[in-house]
Scaffold this motif. Structure first.
Motif, PDB file in Angstrom:
ATOM      1  N   THR A 169      -4.990   7.688  -1.490  1.00  0.00           N
ATOM      2  CA  THR A 169      -6.050   6.534  -1.412  1.00  0.00           C
ATOM      3  C   THR A 169      -7.113   7.376  -1.662  1.00  0.00           C
ATOM      4  O   THR A 169      -8.639   6.777  -1.823  1.00  0.00           O
ATOM      5  CB  THR A 169      -5.678   6.495   0.080  1.00  0.00           C
ATOM      6  N   GLY A 225      -7.021   0.426   0.791  1.00  0.00           N
ATOM      7  CA  GLY A 225      -5.788  -0.339   0.887  1.00  0.00           C
ATOM      8  C   GLY A 225      -5.699  -2.021   0.593  1.00  0.00           C
ATOM      9  O   GLY A 225      -5.028  -2.550  -0.368  1.00  0.00           O
ATOM     10  N   THR A 242       0.101  -1.213   0.312  1.00  0.00           N
ATOM     11  CA  THR A 242      -0.154   0.262  -0.279  1.00  0.00           C
ATOM     12  C   THR A 242       0.971   0.860   0.189  1.00  0.00           C
ATOM     13  O   THR A 242       0.084   2.267  -0.754  1.00  0.00           O
ATOM     14  CB  THR A 242      -1.081  -0.076   1.220  1.00  0.00           C
TER      15      THR A 242
END
Length: 123
Positions: free
Chosen positions: A50, A79, A45
């Protein structure tokens, strides 16, 4: 440059070690105000953004507007895709938000733990 890279490695290791001990976190991470992920407990991630499109602006105007914990309830993690209790805490340098700490606590763990405490033989 080597100093920065050693600092990043140390930050990443601390993040992973902390969540491993606690055992309830899907993710614990630090991001920039534009939601670009720096260290994260899920290494795949690291480096993603995001929130895309206009979402970072809205996030900055609401969640990152003042130094207080924000709990967005249960949601699907951008994620990892797990169902999590999503919390954010903005980091400020004087009056400027310079990033935030985000965490995702496994929703199933939140719901399961009180039951296990009442019924210890059911784990």
């Amino acid at each position: 440059m080597k100093f920065l890279s050693n600092r990043k490695l140390a930050t990443q290791q601390y993040t992973e070690d902390f969540t491993e001990v606690k055992g309830i976190f899907e993710g614990l991470y630090i991001s920039t105000p534009s939601t670009y992920v720096l260290p994260h407990t899920s290494p795949e991630t690291i480096g993603i953004t995001t929130r895309k499109d206009d979402a970072p602006n809205e996030f900055q105007k609401t969640i990152l507007a003042k130094p207080e914990l924000a709990n967005l309830g249960i949601m699907k993690s951008p994620g990892t895709g797990s169902m999590i209790l999503s919390m954010y805490y903005p980091l400020f340098n004087r009056s400027e938000c310079i990033g935030y700490v985000g965490s995702g606590v496994y929703a199933r763990r939140c719901l399961r733990e009180p039951y296990i405490r009442k019924n210890p033989s059911t784990d």
